[in-house]
Write a protein that holds these residues in place. Structure first.
Motif, PDB file in Angstrom:
ATOM      1  N   ASN A  83      32.865  37.583  27.338  1.00 47.87           N
ATOM      2  CA  ASN A  83      32.895  37.032  28.696  1.00 47.87           C
ATOM      3  C   ASN A  83      34.257  37.230  29.368  1.00 47.87           C
ATOM      4  OD1 ASN A  83      33.887  35.112  26.798  1.00 47.87           O
ATOM      5  ND2 ASN A  83      33.718  33.487  28.334  1.00 47.87           N
ATOM      6  N   THR A  84      35.242  37.763  28.633  1.00 52.01           N
ATOM      7  CA  THR A  84      36.560  38.052  29.217  1.00 52.01           C
ATOM      8  C   THR A  84      36.778  39.549  29.437  1.00 52.01           C
ATOM      9  OG1 THR A  84      37.693  38.308  27.073  1.00 52.01           O
ATOM     10  CG2 THR A  84      37.506  36.061  27.955  1.00 52.01           C
ATOM     11  N   HIS A  85      35.819  40.379  29.088  1.00 49.92           N
ATOM     12  CA  HIS A  85      36.052  41.823  29.097  1.00 49.92           C
ATOM     13  C   HIS A  85      36.356  42.398  30.473  1.00 49.92           C
ATOM     14  CE1 HIS A  85      33.794  42.752  25.045  1.00 49.92           C
ATOM     15  NE2 HIS A  85      34.879  42.041  24.885  1.00 49.92           N
ATOM     16  N   LEU A 107      29.182  41.447  30.476  1.00 49.71           N
ATOM     17  CA  LEU A 107      28.100  40.461  30.494  1.00 49.71           C
ATOM     18  C   LEU A 107      26.836  41.025  31.126  1.00 49.71           C
ATOM     19  CD1 LEU A 107      29.665  37.004  31.499  1.00 49.71           C
ATOM     20  CD2 LEU A 107      29.112  37.891  29.220  1.00 49.71           C
ATOM     21  N   ASN A 108      26.997  41.878  32.127  1.00 53.75           N
ATOM     22  CA  ASN A 108      25.828  42.334  32.874  1.00 53.75           C
ATOM     23  C   ASN A 108      26.080  43.685  33.541  1.00 53.75           C
ATOM     24  OD1 ASN A 108      27.188  41.838  35.441  1.00 53.75           O
ATOM     25  ND2 ASN A 108      26.836  39.662  35.042  1.00 53.75           N
ATOM     26  N   SER A 109      25.042  44.208  34.162  1.00 56.54           N
ATOM     27  CA  SER A 109      25.113  45.532  34.777  1.00 56.54           C
ATOM     28  C   SER A 109      26.056  45.583  35.964  1.00 56.54           C
ATOM     29  CB  SER A 109      23.717  45.966  35.235  1.00 56.54           C
ATOM     30  OG  SER A 109      22.859  46.130  34.132  1.00 56.54           O
ATOM     31  N   ARG A 110      26.142  44.503  36.707  1.00 59.59           N
ATOM     32  CA  ARG A 110      27.041  44.479  37.855  1.00 59.59           C
ATOM     33  C   ARG A 110      28.476  44.743  37.416  1.00 59.59           C
ATOM     34  NH1 ARG A 110      30.405  40.843  40.441  1.00 59.59           N
ATOM     35  NH2 ARG A 110      30.439  40.910  42.724  1.00 59.59           N
ATOM     36  N   GLU A 176      29.524  28.623  27.507  1.00 61.23           N
ATOM     37  CA  GLU A 176      30.827  28.935  28.088  1.00 61.23           C
ATOM     38  C   GLU A 176      31.399  30.221  27.490  1.00 61.23           C
ATOM     39  OE1 GLU A 176      32.329  27.463  30.567  1.00 61.23           O
ATOM     40  OE2 GLU A 176      30.933  25.774  30.803  1.00 61.23           O
ATOM     41  N   LEU A 177      30.942  30.567  26.285  1.00 59.98           N
ATOM     42  CA  LEU A 177      31.396  31.790  25.616  1.00 59.98           C
ATOM     43  C   LEU A 177      30.334  32.884  25.660  1.00 59.98           C
ATOM     44  CD1 LEU A 177      33.129  30.202  22.483  1.00 59.98           C
ATOM     45  CD2 LEU A 177      34.212  31.000  24.600  1.00 59.98           C
ATOM     46  N   ALA A 178      29.353  32.696  26.545  1.00 60.31           N
ATOM     47  CA  ALA A 178      28.265  33.679  26.715  1.00 60.31           C
ATOM     48  C   ALA A 178      27.514  33.910  25.413  1.00 60.31           C
ATOM     49  CB  ALA A 178      28.796  34.993  27.282  1.00 60.31           C
ATOM     50  N   GLY A 179      27.196  32.811  24.720  1.00 57.51           N
ATOM     51  CA  GLY A 179      26.497  32.900  23.453  1.00 57.51           C
ATOM     52  C   GLY A 179      25.032  33.257  23.613  1.00 57.51           C
ATOM     53  N   GLY A 180      24.414  33.638  22.492  1.00 57.23           N
ATOM     54  CA  GLY A 180      22.989  33.954  22.500  1.00 57.23           C
ATOM     55  C   GLY A 180      22.675  35.196  21.691  1.00 57.23           C
ATOM     56  N   ALA A 181      21.416  35.314  21.298  1.00 62.22           N
ATOM     57  CA  ALA A 181      20.990  36.404  20.424  1.00 62.22           C
ATOM     58  C   ALA A 181      21.034  37.763  21.115  1.00 62.22           C
ATOM     59  CB  ALA A 181      19.575  36.127  19.915  1.00 62.22           C
ATOM     60  N   LEU A 182      20.670  37.818  22.384  1.00 62.43           N
ATOM     61  CA  LEU A 182      20.539  39.107  23.049  1.00 62.43           C
ATOM     62  C   LEU A 182      21.853  39.872  23.108  1.00 62.43           C
ATOM     63  CD1 LEU A 182      18.594  41.016  24.548  1.00 62.43           C
ATOM     64  CD2 LEU A 182      19.288  39.899  26.674  1.00 62.43           C
ATOM     65  N   LEU A 183      22.910  39.217  23.604  1.00 62.19           N
ATOM     66  CA  LEU A 183      24.177  39.908  23.756  1.00 62.19           C
ATOM     67  C   LEU A 183      24.892  40.098  22.424  1.00 62.19           C
ATOM     68  CD1 LEU A 183      25.765  38.508  27.056  1.00 62.19           C
ATOM     69  CD2 LEU A 183      24.249  40.458  26.718  1.00 62.19           C
ATOM     70  N   TYR A 329      25.077  32.736  32.731  1.00 58.38           N
ATOM     71  CA  TYR A 329      26.221  32.037  32.168  1.00 58.38           C
ATOM     72  C   TYR A 329      27.085  31.413  33.256  1.00 58.38           C
ATOM     73  CZ  TYR A 329      24.899  34.407  27.878  1.00 58.38           C
ATOM     74  OH  TYR A 329      24.191  34.837  26.794  1.00 58.38           O
ATOM     75  N   PRO A 330      27.846  30.372  32.919  1.00 58.30           N
ATOM     76  CA  PRO A 330      28.693  29.715  33.918  1.00 58.30           C
ATOM     77  C   PRO A 330      29.625  30.705  34.616  1.00 58.30           C
ATOM     78  CG  PRO A 330      28.615  28.408  31.903  1.00 58.30           C
ATOM     79  CD  PRO A 330      27.921  29.699  31.601  1.00 58.30           C
ATOM     80  N   ASN A 331      29.641  30.647  35.927  1.00 60.37           N
ATOM     81  CA  ASN A 331      30.512  31.481  36.757  1.00 60.37           C
ATOM     82  C   ASN A 331      30.155  32.974  36.709  1.00 60.37           C
ATOM     83  OD1 ASN A 331      32.181  29.209  37.478  1.00 60.37           O
ATOM     84  ND2 ASN A 331      33.131  29.371  35.453  1.00 60.37           N
ATOM     85  N   GLU A 332      29.016  33.303  36.128  1.00 56.45           N
ATOM     86  CA  GLU A 332      28.616  34.712  36.083  1.00 56.45           C
ATOM     87  C   GLU A 332      28.049  35.150  37.430  1.00 56.45           C
ATOM     88  OE1 GLU A 332      25.641  37.693  33.550  1.00 56.45           O
ATOM     89  OE2 GLU A 332      25.466  35.520  33.313  1.00 56.45           O
ATOM     90  N   LEU A 333      28.397  36.374  37.844  1.00 56.02           N
ATOM     91  CA  LEU A 333      27.860  36.954  39.068  1.00 56.02           C
ATOM     92  C   LEU A 333      26.952  38.114  38.693  1.00 56.02           C
ATOM     93  CD1 LEU A 333      31.095  37.055  41.295  1.00 56.02           C
ATOM     94  CD2 LEU A 333      29.222  35.396  41.377  1.00 56.02           C
ATOM     95  N   TRP A 334      25.696  38.051  39.126  1.00 56.35           N
ATOM     96  CA  TRP A 334      24.748  39.129  38.895  1.00 56.35           C
ATOM     97  C   TRP A 334      24.785  40.141  40.022  1.00 56.35           C
ATOM     98  CZ3 TRP A 334      20.091  35.706  37.006  1.00 56.35           C
ATOM     99  CH2 TRP A 334      20.222  35.489  35.620  1.00 56.35           C
TER     100      TRP A 334
END
Length: 334
Positions: A83-85, A107-110, A176-183, A329-334
């Motif tokens: 989430n800091t990349h 985190l995402n394509s954007r 807050e750390l963008a946790g989860g199985a997918l990523l 995720y918190p503060n994430e922009l798609w």
């Protein structure tokens, strides 16, 4: 960047951002390549200094700005939490550094599209530290399939499950750390799927089970493309599964055990059921293969070694899935 004298492959200077597990593996890999890490930076200076002493790192940077402004650095390996990349990626690119980034790359394509656009504008290279792109066993299997002896790839199945305790503060479940199985683990499975498909999937359906924090604890994904190729992916962060991939072709099927860092595969003839085991590379050298490809891409100007188009396809798939799950995720922009 100082381009006064063209540097050879052996002269490329690497710096690492972060001092965690992957950064340690990276420093060890460079040492195995009879090279040494040029620079290190961490938010905690004492950790950076200890890391430098352990691995004989030439320079320790007190601030991120010092690292980005050092013209002697050719490649920065970003190993901080995913989430800091993106801010580090953009800063490095704006300072004319090639970047190698731990998975998932963003985190995402954007975010990824933003970085890729800047890199292409500046003539810089972006590589994702995704083992699937770089392990010798995959390069060998891609060539075998390309030769046509197995027939067309029809169905791919991938399982990846890990049992993690319900500690909702760790990165596996912490939103807050963008946790989860997918990523965290799905990116491996989807990268494998994409690498054996002739075209990117166009039809995607899924099921998801959320953890108490709202992260994706468990998911199954079905994918297909316009070539009629299909794939199934099963992921879990709270139940162990064998890390097995199977590529079913018209004339044979291929099983890859421990596929994230695979070094062997078993090929079964579809008619005779005769089995042939092949091997290539070694799982313990995964970071070496990654860094060798990155260096070769930079020195020979060969972006195909980094599979960035596949990285973008996989990120598009993961972003589409999370949007369908309404998992933001918190503060994430798609």
């Amino acid at each position: 960047m100082d381009n006064g004298n063209k540097k050879s492959k052996n002269q490329l200077n690497w710096a690492v951002l972060g001092t965690g597990v992957i950064a340690n593996e990276m420093a060890q890999a460079l040492n195995s390549m009879e090279k040494s890490l040029y620079g290190v930076c961490n938010r905690t200076l004492a950790k950076a200094e200890a890391f430098a002493e352990k691995y004989g790192v030439q320079k320790v940077y007190k601030t991120y700005d010092e690292l980005f402004n050092d013209d002697e650095i050719d490649i920065i390996y970003i190993t901080t939490p995913h989430n800091t990349h993106i801010p580090f990626m953009m800063e490095a690119l704006n300072h004319n550094k090639h970047i190698f980034v731990e998975k998932p790359i963003t985190l995402n394509s954007r975010e990824l599209d933003q970085a890729v656009k800047l890199a292409r504008k500046k003539g810089l290279f972006i590589g994702e530290a995704m083992t699937i792109w770089h392990m010798p066993i995959y390069k060998k299997l891609w060539e075998l399939i390309k030769s046509g002896g197995f027939g067309k790839v029809q169905i791919i199945t991938v399982n990846f499950g890990s049992f993690k305790d319900y500690d909702m503060q760790n990165r596996f479940f912490n939103m807050e750390l963008a946790g989860g199985a997918l990523l965290d683990i799905g990116v491996y499975a989807l990268s494998l799927v994409r690498s054996f498909m002739d075209e990117t999937p166009s039809e995607i359906t899924s099921q998801v089970k959320s953890s108490p924090t709202g992260s994706d604890e468990q998911a199954t994904v079905l994918l297909s493309n316009s070539c009629g190729q299909m794939a199934t992916v099963a992921l879990s962060m709270h139940s162990r599964q064998p890390k097995v991939a199977m590529i079913s072709c018209e004339k044979a099927y291929i099983e890859i055990p421990q596929f994230p860092r695979g070094d062997k595969a078993v090929i079964t003839d579809a008619e005779t059921l005769e089995k042939t085991e092949i091997s290539a590379g070694s799982s313990k050298d995964a970071l070496i293969y990654e860094m060798q490809d990155m260096e070769q891409a930079v020195t020979s100007k060969s972006p195909s070694l980094l599979k960035l188009d596949y990285t973008c396809d996989v990120m598009d798939i993961m972003t589409s899935l999370r949007k369908s799950w309404n998992l933001k995720y918190p503060n994430e922009l798609w």
